[in-house]
Design an enzyme around this catalytic site. Structure first.
Site, short mmCIF file in Angstrom:
data_model
loop_
_atom_site.label_atom_id
_atom_site.label_comp_id
_atom_site.label_asym_id
_atom_site.label_seq_id
_atom_site.Cartn_x
_atom_site.Cartn_y
_atom_site.Cartn_z
N GLY A 112 -13.73 -8.59 -5.36
CA GLY A 112 -12.93 -9.15 -6.46
C GLY A 112 -12.36 -10.50 -6.03
O GLY A 112 -11.86 -10.63 -4.92
N ASP A 149 -12.33 -4.28 1.78
CA ASP A 149 -12.91 -3.17 2.54
C ASP A 149 -14.40 -2.99 2.26
O ASP A 149 -15.19 -2.75 3.18
CB ASP A 149 -12.12 -1.87 2.31
CG ASP A 149 -11.98 -1.51 0.84
OD1 ASP A 149 -12.25 -2.37 -0.02
OD2 ASP A 149 -11.58 -0.37 0.55
N THR A 185 -8.12 -9.44 -0.04
CA THR A 185 -8.10 -8.56 -1.20
C THR A 185 -6.72 -8.61 -1.81
O THR A 185 -5.72 -8.57 -1.10
CB THR A 185 -8.47 -7.10 -0.90
OG1 THR A 185 -8.16 -6.32 -2.07
CG2 THR A 185 -7.74 -6.49 0.28
N ASP A 197 -5.53 -6.29 -3.29
CA ASP A 197 -4.97 -4.93 -3.20
C ASP A 197 -4.03 -4.74 -2.00
O ASP A 197 -3.28 -3.77 -1.96
CB ASP A 197 -6.10 -3.89 -3.12
CG ASP A 197 -7.01 -3.91 -4.34
OD1 ASP A 197 -6.60 -4.48 -5.36
OD2 ASP A 197 -8.12 -3.36 -4.26
N ARG A 246 9.97 -9.15 -20.11
CA ARG A 246 11.31 -8.61 -20.40
C ARG A 246 11.90 -9.22 -21.69
O ARG A 246 12.57 -8.54 -22.45
CB ARG A 246 12.23 -8.85 -19.22
CG ARG A 246 13.62 -8.28 -19.41
CD ARG A 246 14.46 -8.34 -18.16
NE ARG A 246 14.10 -7.29 -17.24
CZ ARG A 246 13.46 -7.46 -16.09
NH1 ARG A 246 13.11 -8.66 -15.71
NH2 ARG A 246 13.19 -6.45 -15.31
N ALA A 249 11.81 -4.29 -11.95
CA ALA A 249 11.33 -3.20 -12.81
C ALA A 249 12.24 -1.99 -12.65
O ALA A 249 12.84 -1.78 -11.59
CB ALA A 249 9.90 -2.84 -12.42
N ASP A 250 12.35 -1.19 -13.71
CA ASP A 250 13.20 0.01 -13.65
C ASP A 250 12.47 1.15 -12.97
O ASP A 250 13.09 2.01 -12.34
CB ASP A 250 13.58 0.43 -15.08
CG ASP A 250 14.34 -0.66 -15.80
OD1 ASP A 250 15.41 -1.04 -15.29
OD2 ASP A 250 13.86 -1.16 -16.83
#
Ligand code: F6P
Length: 402
Positions: free
Chosen positions: A14, A112, A134, A136, A161, A193-194
């Site tokens: 990616g 990977d 990556t 990730d 938000r 973030a909540d």
């Protein structure tokens, strides 16, 4: 030790931020050491088809046109695993292609999957060095692209938000990351973030609902304009109640991975189901002047899949510098006869590296670190745990006070 004079560069898997910095870094370091670098286009597809390709040489002027600060890759990508190519002569064909272009070695930037292909190529006698990449962030080393992605997740989530608050909507923001939750975790923390849901924790949907309800209602009751929102960042690899990964459609990429997506819409439906069965919303909405019979009886929830946006656009300065380190260090490793390894980083006069087999072992989010953030009241889809730290001083001595 045979002299390395010409090196091919492959970027694979990616795409993400920092790849162009890897290419530029390798090219510029190569020029400094009289090593010529060439782009092998479109990942391992290009490597297999080398015999029929003309390669772009990255001389000083070409390197100058590679913009390190933009994501994507000048070299192009494909998700192809060499061992899966049907042709039994594939490794010989690759070697002939390398010979045709007089390429002595390859630099391969990837994650990977790419690393596993590199190990395969090494085992077939092809000299390669791996630059970890990556979005990730799930390799054993830092991987270029992750910082940019985390910044973008944080920025987009934070931006959302305003629309959430304006429409009193809860938002479920789904992000890439495959089977590890690093980018959701760090991007979610940075965006305030909540709730952050990661594959490393089995989600208790009762806990998520209770946290949502309490936070949303508190925000509403303390707002002088009757406004509220609630933001969940969820990693695509989170499973549903039945313990299954969600996919909109069963598709497999050419590397053999299931494409994941859809957990955000599952979570929206879960919360809606809870709300429909909970009479308290009607009471609260009536008290706060929000209630319209049959039309508006509880908050709306919307899901947003950030998708490829988190890998595109601008690259962070951290990733540009790390990318240049990776590309430059890879040239120096190859020049010194070191291959089959992954660059870890450059610190002063030290270039560190580890065997690629080790670098590509998947790394998961540290649950103790999650517990630290639970102390701030963020929901991670389980009952909050107590954070009990070790205190380590400058001599490495550990103290326990709590
Ligand atoms: O591995 C990087 C990644 O962005 C994953 O987080 C995501 O699941 C996947 O790639 C998406 O891949 P593609 O762009 O091939 O759909």
């Amino acid at each position: 030790m045979s002299e390395i004079k010409r090196i091919g560069i492959i970027t694979s898997g990616g795409d993400c931020g920092g790849l162009n910095a890897v290419i530029r870094g390798a090219a510029r370091m190569g020029i400094n050491h009289n090593i010529e670098t060439f782009i092998i286009p479109n990942g391992f597809t290009g490597l297999y088809n080398l015999n029929m390709l003309e390669l772009a040489k990255i001389d000083l002027n070409r390197a100058d046109r590679i913009h390190s600060g933009v994501a994507g890759s000048e070299a192009g990508h494909s998700r192809v695993k060499i061992s899966k190519i049907k042709d039994p002569d594939k490794y010989e064909i690759i070697k002939k292609g390398l010979e045709k272009h007089n390429l002595d070695a390859i630099i391969i930037a990837g994650g990977d999957d790419t690393g596993s292909v590199m190990v395969d190529l090494i085992n077939h006698g092809i000299k390669c060095v791996h630059v970890p990449k990556t979005m990730d962030l799930d390799l054993q080393t830092y991987s270029v692209g992750s910082d940019s992605t985390i910044n973008r997740i944080s920025k987009f989530t934070d931006d959302l938000r305003t629309t959430g608050l304006t429409h009193n909507r809860a938002l479920v923001v789904e992000v890439f990351g495959r089977y590890a939750g690093h980018t959701a975790f760090r991007g979610g923390i940075a965006a305030d973030a909540d709730c952050i849901l990661v594959p490393e924790i089995e989600v208790d949907y009762d806990v998520v609902y209770e946290h949502f309800k309490k936070t949303y209602i508190n925000r509403l009751l303390t707002s002088d304009t009757k406004s509220s929102t609630y933001i969940i960042v969820v990693a695509e690899g989170v499973k549903n109640k039945e313990g299954k990964h969600l996919v909109d459609e069963e598709t497999i990429d050419s590397f053999g991975h299931k494409r994941l997506n859809g957990i955000s819409s599952y979570i929206r439906k879960q919360i809606e189901t809870y709300m429909k069965q909970d009479p308290e919303w009607e009471r609260i909405f009536k008290n706060e002047g929000l209630y319209i019979e049959d039309l508006y009886t509880y908050p709306e929830i919307r899901e947003v899949q950030l998708g490829h946006l988190v890998r595109s656009g601008q690259t962070s300065a951290y990733d540009v510098t790390f990318g240049k380190q990776g590309g430059g260090a890879a040239i120096l490793l190859l020049k010194n006869g070191i291959y089959g390894v992954t660059v870890v980083g450059v610190k002063g006069n030290d270039i560190s590296y580890i065997p690629t087999e080790e670098a590509i072992i998947q790394k998961y989010v540290d649950l103790d670190e999650i517990t630290f953030y639970e102390s701030f009241g963020i929901c991670f889809g389980r009952k909050n745990e107590y954070y009990n730290p070790n205190f380590i001083n400058h001599e490495g001595k550990i103290h326990r006070y709590m």
